[in-house]
Enzyme design. Structure first.
Site, PDB file in Angstrom:
ATOM      1  N   LYS A  75       0.245  -1.313  -0.106  1.00 14.99           N
ATOM      2  CA  LYS A  75       0.058  -0.167  -0.125  1.00 14.99           C
ATOM      3  C   LYS A  75       1.230   1.152  -0.220  1.00 14.99           C
ATOM      4  O   LYS A  75       1.451   1.539   0.839  1.00 14.99           O
ATOM      5  CB  LYS A  75      -0.992   0.009   1.064  1.00 14.99           C
ATOM      6  N   ASP A 121      -2.685  10.226   3.161  1.00  7.56           N
ATOM      7  CA  ASP A 121      -4.487  10.268   3.339  1.00  7.56           C
ATOM      8  C   ASP A 121      -5.171  11.335   4.241  1.00  7.56           C
ATOM      9  O   ASP A 121      -4.752  10.943   5.427  1.00  7.56           O
ATOM     10  CB  ASP A 121      -4.724   8.896   3.797  1.00  7.56           C
ATOM     11  N   LYS A 161     -10.515  13.497   8.172  1.00  5.34           N
ATOM     12  CA  LYS A 161      -9.978  13.086   8.979  1.00  5.34           C
ATOM     13  C   LYS A 161      -9.831  13.952  10.173  1.00  5.34           C
ATOM     14  O   LYS A 161      -9.639  15.036   9.116  1.00  5.34           O
ATOM     15  CB  LYS A 161      -8.571  12.594   8.652  1.00  5.34           C
ATOM     16  N   ASP A 185       1.273   6.313   5.325  1.00  3.15           N
ATOM     17  CA  ASP A 185       0.432   5.636   5.249  1.00  3.15           C
ATOM     18  C   ASP A 185       0.932   5.306   3.542  1.00  3.15           C
ATOM     19  O   ASP A 185       0.136   3.852   2.903  1.00  3.15           O
ATOM     20  CB  ASP A 185      -0.559   6.211   4.871  1.00  3.15           C
ATOM     21  N   ASP A 216     -12.454   6.953   3.990  1.00  4.09           N
ATOM     22  CA  ASP A 216     -10.994   6.695   4.483  1.00  4.09           C
ATOM     23  C   ASP A 216     -10.516   5.030   4.312  1.00  4.09           C
ATOM     24  O   ASP A 216      -9.493   5.093   5.006  1.00  4.09           O
ATOM     25  CB  ASP A 216     -11.178   6.783   5.740  1.00  4.09           C
ATOM     26  N   GLU A 273      -9.437   3.222   2.285  1.00  4.98           N
ATOM     27  CA  GLU A 273      -8.922   3.852   0.628  1.00  4.98           C
ATOM     28  C   GLU A 273      -7.964   2.433   0.062  1.00  4.98           C
ATOM     29  O   GLU A 273      -7.322   1.967  -0.782  1.00  4.98           O
ATOM     30  CB  GLU A 273      -8.483   4.737   0.089  1.00  4.98           C
ATOM     31  N   ARG A 331      -7.794  -0.144   0.901  1.00  9.83           N
ATOM     32  CA  ARG A 331      -7.714  -1.757   0.712  1.00  9.83           C
ATOM     33  C   ARG A 331      -8.909  -1.695  -0.374  1.00  9.83           C
ATOM     34  O   ARG A 331      -8.020  -2.576  -1.814  1.00  9.83           O
ATOM     35  CB  ARG A 331      -9.295  -2.831   1.334  1.00  9.83           C
TER      36      ARG A 331
END
Length: 425
Positions: A192, A197, A204, A215, A274, A276, A278
């Site tokens: 990933k 993010d 967030k 991230d 959020d 995202e 996956r």
């Protein structure tokens, strides 16, 4: 390193005037006094104390240092401003292994701690590819798919998550092949690579967004692990897929209620922008499955639920294979890293239902609801070949938001050695 302070590991108690101190100084040398309990943890804590006192050059001396204690010291000694200079002890092979570990961990640490402005998705992909090419030479080939070309190749998850940014999303496809053109792929790695993010429209809070440069820790972890394995003489074909994007808000950003139909036909309703990670990993796992590799490993800073479950000293692992989970635990233990298996059953694939699509990317409740880490793994399972063994690593221990007794603030690189050990198996 003429100005390096000698660091001596000892089982002796400190002199009485030091009280219960675990680090003492005498004649320009520092002594780490081991006590009953976890010696690796004690050494790492001592290294943090020494670094916080301004030391940046050290030489590990004496007979009690071995591989794990030296590496624990290096982990505690590293900061976001550099790993410091460490003179190893032991035989030549041990010193080479430690040097290779530190070079790989330092690469991952530098990437993870980099500012989001300086690490755009394409930059992450290109930096990772160039570093591996420097190590693997002509055994490494790669291509970077970016922007609208992702749609043409039907990598719709990476494109959707990254389209809100002015800087294009990208997928890195890298092939390390020391065996020849037609060699089978033994392992496929997926990382990933969300370089920042914001949470998208499921935005967030500011305090939760501050550390989100981390991230892309999954991408850095699998890249560094592959680099370390190559340095150690890896003699099998491995393919690497990094799923890189910025999750930002704009008039072009993906929205709650959107439906994404993936290359394998699975349709996904977006109920949380959020969640995202996956969505991009779904593309990477499909690409990994297309290689025919019998083992697929993905790594991601995926869920807060994993963090709540195992804390910051373990990474959570998931697999339909109990044998692979046991092997991963054994490999992690062999390199003094910590992993812990969390539940993953076939019914976890159905735990994010949607009235509009085959599945949703989460549950429409805060944090994804109970069992959020397992539900996320269940979502990913939709995109993995049934013919492959699959390991999902949720990197709960990959980043420290603030300094503590074991780690400086920032990337820990915890997980790199475990993935490298699985590759070398």
């Amino acid at each position: 390193m003429s100005h390096a302070m000698k660091i001596i590991l000892t089982n002796d108690a400190p002199a009485a005037h030091w009280g219960k101190a675990d680090v003492t100084f005498e004649q320009g040398q520092a002594y780490i006094h081991l006590q009953a309990g976890d010696h690796l943890r004690q050494v790492q804590q001592a290294a943090r104390k020494l670094r916080s006192q301004g030391l940046s050059q050290v030489a590990l001396c004496g007979e009690h240092w071995e591989l794990h204690t030296q590496w624990a010291f290096a982990q505690g000694f590293a900061t976001a401003k550099g790993a410091g200079e460490i003179q190893w002890t032991g035989d030549e092979s041990m010193q080479k292994l430690l040097t290779d570990r530190l070079a790989s961990a330092s690469f991952a640490r530098q990437q993870i701690n980099e500012t989001p402005e300086n690490l755009a998705p394409v930059t992450l992909a290109s930096q990772s590819a160039k570093w591996l090419a420097e190590i693997g030479g002509d055994k490494v080939s790669y291509r970077i798919i970016e922007g609208e070309e992702l749609l043409q190749q039907k990598w719709i998850g990476i494109h959707a998550v990254g389209r809100g940014s002015e800087r294009p999303p990208a997928m890195l496809e890298l092939d390390y092949n020391p065996l020849g053109e037609d060699a089978p792929v033994s392992v496929a790695l997926v990382g990933k690579g969300i370089t920042f993010d914001s949470g998208g429209y499921s935005i967030k809070a500011s305090e939760g967004m501050l550390g989100m440069k981390c991230d892309m820790g999954g991408a850095a972890t699998v890249t560094a692990a592959l680099g370390l394995a190559i340095k150690s003489g890896l003699n099998k074909r491995v393919k690497l897929f990094l799923c890189c994007a910025e999750n930002l808000i704009s008039g072009h950003a993906y929205k709650l209620g959107d439906i994404l139909t993936y290359k394998n036909g699975v349709s996904v309703e977006v109920v949380n922008t959020d969640a995202e990670g996956r969505l991009v990993l779904a593309d990477g796992l499909q690409a990994a499955s297309e290689t025919g590799a019998p083992l697929i490993i993905d790594a991601a800073t995926l869920t807060g639920a994993a963090l709540m479950a195992v804390g910051t000293n373990y990474n959570a692992i998931f697999s339909p294979s109990s044998e692979l989970l046991a092997r991963t635990q054994a490999k992690a233990a062999s390199v003094a890293e910590r992993v812990w298996p969390l539940p993953l059953d076939p019914w976890h694939k159905e735990m994010c239902p949607s009235p509009y699509a085959d599945t949703a990317n989460s549950r429409p409740v805060k944090g994804g609801g109970a069992g959020g880490a397992s539900n996320a793994a269940g979502f990913l399972w939709h995109f993995v070949s049934p013919d492959a063994q699959w390991l999902h690593v949720d990197l709960a221990a990959a980043f420290a938001d603030s300094a503590n007794g074991l780690w400086a603030a920032g990337a820990t690189t915890h997980g790199v050695l475990t993935v490298a050990a699985l590759l070398e198996d």
